[in-house]
Write a protein that holds these residues in place. Sequence first.
Motif, PDB file in Angstrom:
ATOM      1  N   MET A  53      -7.534  -5.883 -16.681  1.00 30.46           N
ATOM      2  CA  MET A  53      -8.826  -6.015 -16.011  1.00 30.46           C
ATOM      3  C   MET A  53      -8.923  -7.361 -15.286  1.00 30.46           C
ATOM      4  O   MET A  53      -9.425  -7.431 -14.161  1.00 30.46           O
ATOM      5  N   GLN A  54      -8.454  -8.418 -15.933  1.00 27.77           N
ATOM      6  CA  GLN A  54      -8.503  -9.739 -15.309  1.00 27.77           C
ATOM      7  C   GLN A  54      -7.636  -9.771 -14.054  1.00 27.77           C
ATOM      8  O   GLN A  54      -8.039 -10.321 -13.029  1.00 27.77           O
ATOM      9  N   ARG A  55      -6.445  -9.209 -14.137  1.00 28.64           N
ATOM     10  CA  ARG A  55      -5.558  -9.166 -12.974  1.00 28.64           C
ATOM     11  C   ARG A  55      -6.183  -8.368 -11.837  1.00 28.64           C
ATOM     12  O   ARG A  55      -6.153  -8.782 -10.680  1.00 28.64           O
ATOM     13  N   LYS A  56      -6.723  -7.230 -12.167  1.00 26.61           N
ATOM     14  CA  LYS A  56      -7.323  -6.360 -11.154  1.00 26.61           C
ATOM     15  C   LYS A  56      -8.490  -7.064 -10.467  1.00 26.61           C
ATOM     16  O   LYS A  56      -8.616  -7.025  -9.241  1.00 26.61           O
ATOM     17  N   ALA A  57      -9.328  -7.724 -11.239  1.00 27.77           N
ATOM     18  CA  ALA A  57     -10.499  -8.386 -10.670  1.00 27.77           C
ATOM     19  C   ALA A  57     -10.128  -9.592  -9.820  1.00 27.77           C
ATOM     20  O   ALA A  57     -10.784  -9.880  -8.826  1.00 27.77           O
ATOM     21  N   SER A  58      -9.056 -10.293 -10.197  1.00 31.00           N
ATOM     22  CA  SER A  58      -8.710 -11.516  -9.471  1.00 31.00           C
ATOM     23  C   SER A  58      -7.966 -11.234  -8.168  1.00 31.00           C
ATOM     24  O   SER A  58      -8.046 -12.024  -7.229  1.00 31.00           O
ATOM     25  N   ASN A  59      -7.214 -10.119  -8.096  1.00 31.33           N
ATOM     26  CA  ASN A  59      -6.454  -9.823  -6.884  1.00 31.33           C
ATOM     27  C   ASN A  59      -6.170  -8.315  -6.849  1.00 31.33           C
ATOM     28  O   ASN A  59      -5.117  -7.866  -7.299  1.00 31.33           O
ATOM     29  N   ALA A  60      -7.093  -7.568  -6.288  1.00 32.43           N
ATOM     30  CA  ALA A  60      -6.993  -6.102  -6.298  1.00 32.43           C
ATOM     31  C   ALA A  60      -5.728  -5.603  -5.602  1.00 32.43           C
ATOM     32  O   ALA A  60      -5.083  -4.672  -6.089  1.00 32.43           O
ATOM     33  N   GLU A  61      -5.353  -6.202  -4.488  1.00 32.66           N
ATOM     34  CA  GLU A  61      -4.167  -5.728  -3.758  1.00 32.66           C
ATOM     35  C   GLU A  61      -2.897  -5.947  -4.572  1.00 32.66           C
ATOM     36  O   GLU A  61      -2.022  -5.085  -4.623  1.00 32.66           O
ATOM     37  N   GLY A  66       1.376  -3.584  -8.085  1.00 35.78           N
ATOM     38  CA  GLY A  66       1.989  -3.442  -9.409  1.00 35.78           C
ATOM     39  C   GLY A  66       1.894  -2.032  -9.949  1.00 35.78           C
ATOM     40  O   GLY A  66       2.842  -1.498 -10.534  1.00 35.78           O
ATOM     41  N   MET A  67       0.753  -1.377  -9.740  1.00 35.24           N
ATOM     42  CA  MET A  67       0.580   0.000 -10.195  1.00 35.24           C
ATOM     43  C   MET A  67       1.508   0.944  -9.430  1.00 35.24           C
ATOM     44  O   MET A  67       2.063   1.879 -10.005  1.00 35.24           O
ATOM     45  N   ARG A  68       1.701   0.677  -8.146  1.00 33.20           N
ATOM     46  CA  ARG A  68       2.630   1.502  -7.361  1.00 33.20           C
ATOM     47  C   ARG A  68       4.056   1.329  -7.869  1.00 33.20           C
ATOM     48  O   ARG A  68       4.810   2.308  -7.966  1.00 33.20           O
ATOM     49  N   ARG A  69       4.423   0.106  -8.192  1.00 34.82           N
ATOM     50  CA  ARG A  69       5.769  -0.135  -8.740  1.00 34.82           C
ATOM     51  C   ARG A  69       5.960   0.574 -10.071  1.00 34.82           C
ATOM     52  O   ARG A  69       7.022   1.151 -10.334  1.00 34.82           O
TER      53      ARG A  69
END
Length: 81
Positions: A53-61, A66-69
């Motif tokens: 959640m922290q990663r997603k909120a700080s830099n969505a792109e 990362g999710m695509r990888r």
Amino acid sequence: MPAVVQTGMTTSGPSAARVDGVMVADEVARIVIEAMQAERFLILSHPQVHEYMQRKASNAERWLTGMRRLRDKIYGAQRSD
């Protein structure tokens, strides 16, 4: 539920959802009850989810990359057309 819980809907085999493990319902229920008793607002069953959640909120792109990888690693490379 931000992570995977073993139910009749979960399947065996490769799945991005299984990366952090699959929890059983009793374990999730215990975590939720303990959090409610402690009056915590955000209840996360898997410890890794808070970091996600922290990663997603700080830099969505970056998170999406990362999710695509992860998807490509588990399911094979996807075409983007």
